[in-house]
Design a protein around this motif. Structure first.
Motif, PDB file in Angstrom:
ATOM      1  N   LEU A 162      32.669  32.747  35.707  1.00  0.00           N
ATOM      2  CA  LEU A 162      31.672  31.747  35.336  1.00  0.00           C
ATOM      3  C   LEU A 162      30.793  31.381  36.527  1.00  0.00           C
ATOM      4  N   GLY A 163      31.409  31.322  37.720  1.00  0.00           N
ATOM      5  CA  GLY A 163      30.624  31.024  38.912  1.00  0.00           C
ATOM      6  C   GLY A 163      29.618  32.112  39.225  1.00  0.00           C
ATOM      7  N   ARG A 164      29.977  33.366  38.973  1.00  0.00           N
ATOM      8  CA  ARG A 164      29.051  34.460  39.245  1.00  0.00           C
ATOM      9  C   ARG A 164      27.866  34.438  38.291  1.00  0.00           C
ATOM     10  N   GLN A 165      28.046  33.904  37.098  1.00  0.00           N
ATOM     11  CA  GLN A 165      26.947  33.799  36.151  1.00  0.00           C
ATOM     12  C   GLN A 165      26.241  32.445  36.201  1.00  0.00           C
ATOM     13  N   SER A 166      26.672  31.575  37.122  1.00  0.00           N
ATOM     14  CA  SER A 166      26.080  30.246  37.207  1.00  0.00           C
ATOM     15  C   SER A 166      24.647  30.319  37.732  1.00  0.00           C
ATOM     16  N   ASP A 167      23.832  29.351  37.295  1.00  0.00           N
ATOM     17  CA  ASP A 167      22.461  29.240  37.789  1.00  0.00           C
ATOM     18  C   ASP A 167      22.380  28.470  39.103  1.00  0.00           C
ATOM     19  N   LEU A 168      23.475  27.826  39.515  1.00  0.00           N
ATOM     20  CA  LEU A 168      23.495  27.107  40.786  1.00  0.00           C
ATOM     21  C   LEU A 168      23.602  28.109  41.923  1.00  0.00           C
ATOM     22  N   PHE A 169      22.673  28.068  42.846  1.00  0.00           N
ATOM     23  CA  PHE A 169      22.555  29.104  43.865  1.00  0.00           C
ATOM     24  C   PHE A 169      23.819  29.209  44.725  1.00  0.00           C
ATOM     25  N   ILE A 170      24.312  28.087  45.230  1.00  0.00           N
ATOM     26  CA  ILE A 170      25.457  28.121  46.144  1.00  0.00           C
ATOM     27  C   ILE A 170      26.702  28.634  45.426  1.00  0.00           C
ATOM     28  N   ILE A 171      26.961  28.106  44.221  1.00  0.00           N
ATOM     29  CA  ILE A 171      28.146  28.547  43.472  1.00  0.00           C
ATOM     30  C   ILE A 171      28.049  30.031  43.143  1.00  0.00           C
ATOM     31  N   ASN A 172      26.877  30.481  42.735  1.00  0.00           N
ATOM     32  CA  ASN A 172      26.698  31.888  42.397  1.00  0.00           C
ATOM     33  C   ASN A 172      26.936  32.785  43.595  1.00  0.00           C
ATOM     34  N   LYS A 173      26.327  32.485  44.728  1.00  0.00           N
ATOM     35  CA  LYS A 173      26.438  33.350  45.901  1.00  0.00           C
ATOM     36  C   LYS A 173      27.845  33.308  46.500  1.00  0.00           C
ATOM     37  N   CYS A 174      28.476  32.138  46.486  1.00  0.00           N
ATOM     38  CA  CYS A 174      29.862  32.064  46.986  1.00  0.00           C
ATOM     39  C   CYS A 174      30.804  32.888  46.110  1.00  0.00           C
ATOM     40  N   SER A 175      30.614  32.831  44.790  1.00  0.00           N
ATOM     41  CA  SER A 175      31.456  33.619  43.880  1.00  0.00           C
ATOM     42  C   SER A 175      31.229  35.107  44.081  1.00  0.00           C
ATOM     43  N   VAL A 176      29.961  35.511  44.221  1.00  0.00           N
ATOM     44  CA  VAL A 176      29.650  36.928  44.436  1.00  0.00           C
ATOM     45  C   VAL A 176      30.251  37.406  45.759  1.00  0.00           C
ATOM     46  N   ALA A 177      30.108  36.609  46.819  1.00  0.00           N
ATOM     47  CA  ALA A 177      30.639  37.010  48.125  1.00  0.00           C
ATOM     48  C   ALA A 177      32.152  37.140  48.076  1.00  0.00           C
ATOM     49  N   PHE A 178      32.814  36.184  47.441  1.00  0.00           N
ATOM     50  CA  PHE A 178      34.278  36.238  47.348  1.00  0.00           C
ATOM     51  C   PHE A 178      34.723  37.487  46.598  1.00  0.00           C
ATOM     52  N   ILE A 179      34.124  37.742  45.440  1.00  0.00           N
ATOM     53  CA  ILE A 179      34.543  38.879  44.617  1.00  0.00           C
ATOM     54  C   ILE A 179      34.305  40.196  45.339  1.00  0.00           C
ATOM     55  N   GLU A 180      33.133  40.360  45.937  1.00  0.00           N
ATOM     56  CA  GLU A 180      32.800  41.635  46.562  1.00  0.00           C
ATOM     57  C   GLU A 180      33.610  41.876  47.825  1.00  0.00           C
ATOM     58  N   ILE A 181      33.875  40.818  48.598  1.00  0.00           N
ATOM     59  CA  ILE A 181      34.676  40.983  49.819  1.00  0.00           C
ATOM     60  C   ILE A 181      36.118  41.336  49.469  1.00  0.00           C
ATOM     61  N   ILE A 182      36.687  40.621  48.503  1.00  0.00           N
ATOM     62  CA  ILE A 182      38.085  40.874  48.129  1.00  0.00           C
ATOM     63  C   ILE A 182      38.235  42.265  47.523  1.00  0.00           C
ATOM     64  N   ARG A 183      37.332  42.648  46.624  1.00  0.00           N
ATOM     65  CA  ARG A 183      37.438  43.944  45.966  1.00  0.00           C
ATOM     66  C   ARG A 183      37.101  45.107  46.902  1.00  0.00           C
ATOM     67  N   GLY A 184      36.388  44.830  47.970  1.00  0.00           N
ATOM     68  CA  GLY A 184      35.987  45.903  48.875  1.00  0.00           C
ATOM     69  C   GLY A 184      37.021  46.282  49.905  1.00  0.00           C
ATOM     70  N   VAL A 185      38.160  45.586  49.941  1.00  0.00           N
ATOM     71  CA  VAL A 185      39.206  45.847  50.937  1.00  0.00           C
ATOM     72  C   VAL A 185      40.500  46.159  50.194  1.00  0.00           C
ATOM     73  N   PRO A 186      41.255  47.176  50.598  1.00  0.00           N
ATOM     74  CA  PRO A 186      42.516  47.505  49.911  1.00  0.00           C
ATOM     75  C   PRO A 186      43.526  46.362  49.981  1.00  0.00           C
ATOM     76  N   LEU A 187      44.393  46.302  48.990  1.00  0.00           N
ATOM     77  CA  LEU A 187      45.393  45.243  48.931  1.00  0.00           C
ATOM     78  C   LEU A 187      46.321  45.277  50.133  1.00  0.00           C
ATOM     79  N   ILE A 188      46.658  46.463  50.613  1.00  0.00           N
ATOM     80  CA  ILE A 188      47.591  46.551  51.738  1.00  0.00           C
ATOM     81  C   ILE A 188      47.004  45.873  52.976  1.00  0.00           C
ATOM     82  N   VAL A 189      45.673  45.935  53.136  1.00  0.00           N
ATOM     83  CA  VAL A 189      45.037  45.254  54.276  1.00  0.00           C
ATOM     84  C   VAL A 189      45.171  43.747  54.129  1.00  0.00           C
TER      85      VAL A 189
END
Length: 434
Positions: free
Chosen positions: A251-278
């Protein structure tokens, strides 16, 4: 001309049975196994391959030895029973070390506690998974996480009670502060106040209550956890916690609020871009460097946090796909009814999006549960880690297949059960386009 001979039949013929090739097992085999020459060839090859595998595997498994104290003794019994030199399984390792594979180094006299926790958890999630279960069990659903923590780790009963009080504070803020402060401010306070309470007040309050009224059971250290109990604790905790967090991130990634949207996108992309073992190594080695001096997190708690964050990023993308699959008219219909954002999400949008996302969500959960085996690399003795410890002993040095077959079978049972429930839920909700 003789008109006495009728030309229209006056009675129905008796029904005859269909041809042999059009009924029963023969029909099924003709349609599914021998519908063409290629399918017939593949069927014959598959049957021969299955026969060859079973011919070599079944005698090894069924002729196995269950009563022995070591691998050498198991081989002696095998040589006495099978003078022809046949190779059979040494299942005695399971008879000798089953308790370690299931409970790790948990005290044997306290096995009733994880067993009771498992039964309680099954009863707690039953009203969520099935409609026919009495709704009164939702009370147990709310209590179960805190009771499970107390049963598994033991210690004072006041710590889980004090932690549960933080959720009560968050619920009270959301319920009574939404009207005067607005939904956005109330949501922020719902998150910040419980976190501040847990960081600064929960520990002293639990200590004061324990000093005044000491109630507790024998404490068990995290180092004693292991085997499938460890995998279940980490996997179930990650599954239960990552679903709501993943929905919020979607929901945060689809939010129209700029800060909430960008924080959600950054969190998702950073977490998904690194292997779990790391991330697990980060939780094990580096997390303490970012904490205030003197603050120590239990290693299993750190692992659960990282596994939850990792899984929630994937859940967020799955739920976002479900949200994107809904027609725009659903959102417009919610607006036309005069519903606010949270009401439309709760009553119209999310139920449909989650129904569409069921296969992806369950697939993520299955992957998360299997990924719990990665904790062996940070020193936690999951089933794989315990199998290494068992094989390192002089009694069972050199045994492999028996342990790995047992571990694989247990994981398959859990994962297959989740998969079958997912398919049942899809049929029940008629998921898909019709």
């Amino acid at each position: 001309m003789n008109h006495s001979q009728p030309f229209v039949r006056t009675q129905m013929l008796e029904a005859k049975e269909p041809p042999l090739a059009e009924k029963g097992v023969v029909k099924w085999m003709r349609e599914n196994l021998f519908s063409s020459w290629l399918n017939a060839f593949l069927t014959i090859v598959s049957i021969l391959l299955i026969y060859w595998v079973l011919d070599h595997l079944l005698p090894w498994m069924l002729g196995g030895i269950w009563n022995a104290d070591s691998l050498s003794q198991c081989r002696e019994i095998r040589d006495s029973l099978y003078p022809d030199g046949r190779d059979v399984a040494c299942w005695a390792v399971l008879s000798d070390r089953w308790h370690q594979l299931l409970f790790g180094f948990y005290p044997p006299e306290l096995y009733w506690r994880p067993i009771l926790t498992l039964v309680m958890f099954g009863a707690a999630i039953s009203p969520i998974l099935f409609n026919g279960v009495p709704r009164k069990l939702f009370i147990l659903t709310a209590i179960a996480p805190f009771a499970a923590f107390w049963l598994l780790w033991g210690g004072s009963v006041w710590m889980p009670v004090v932690v549960a009080l933080g959720f009560v504070i968050g619920w009270a803020v959301m319920k009574f502060a939404s009207m005067p402060l607005g939904s956005l401010v109330a949501t922020i306070l719902t998150i910040l106040l419980p976190v501040a309470y847990w960081l600064f007040l929960a520990g002293p309050l639990a200590g004061a209550l324990d000093a005044a009224v000491p109630v507790g059971i024998e404490a068990v250290q995290t180092d004693d956890f292991g085997g499938f109990m460890l995998a279940l604790v980490i996997g179930v905790s990650g599954i239960v916690l990552s679903l709501p967090l993943g929905i919020v991130l979607a929901l945060g990634r689809q939010s129209d609020l700029f800060i909430i949207n960008k924080c959600s996108v950054a969190f998702i992309e950073i977490i998904r871009g690194v292997p779990l073992i790391v991330w697990l190594f980060t939780a094990s080695l580096l997390l303490n460097y970012f904490l205030p001096p003197g603050v120590q997190f239990d290693i299993m708690l750190r692992v659960i946090i990282m596994v939850t964050l990792f899984s929630s990023a994937y859940i967020a993308e799955v739920v976002r796909g479900g949200l994107a699959a809904l027609p725009r008219g659903q959102y417009e219909g919610a607006d036309s009814l005069g519903l606010n954002y949270w009401q439309s999400m709760q009553l119209i949008i999310l139920p449909q999006a989650l129904k569409i996302s069921i296969p992806g969500i369950v697939s993520t959960f299955i992957g998360l549960f299997k990924d719990t085996t990665l904790v062996v690399f940070i020193g936690l003795l999951d089933p794989i880690g315990l199998s290494n410890s068992i094989r390192a002993s002089t009694d069972w040095n050199g045994i492999y297949w028996e342990l790995f077959i047992f571990i694989g079978l247990c994981f398959w049972i859990f994962c297959f059960s989740m998969s079958r429930y997912s398919q049942w839920l899809e049929r029940k909700l008629h998921t898909g386009h019709r």
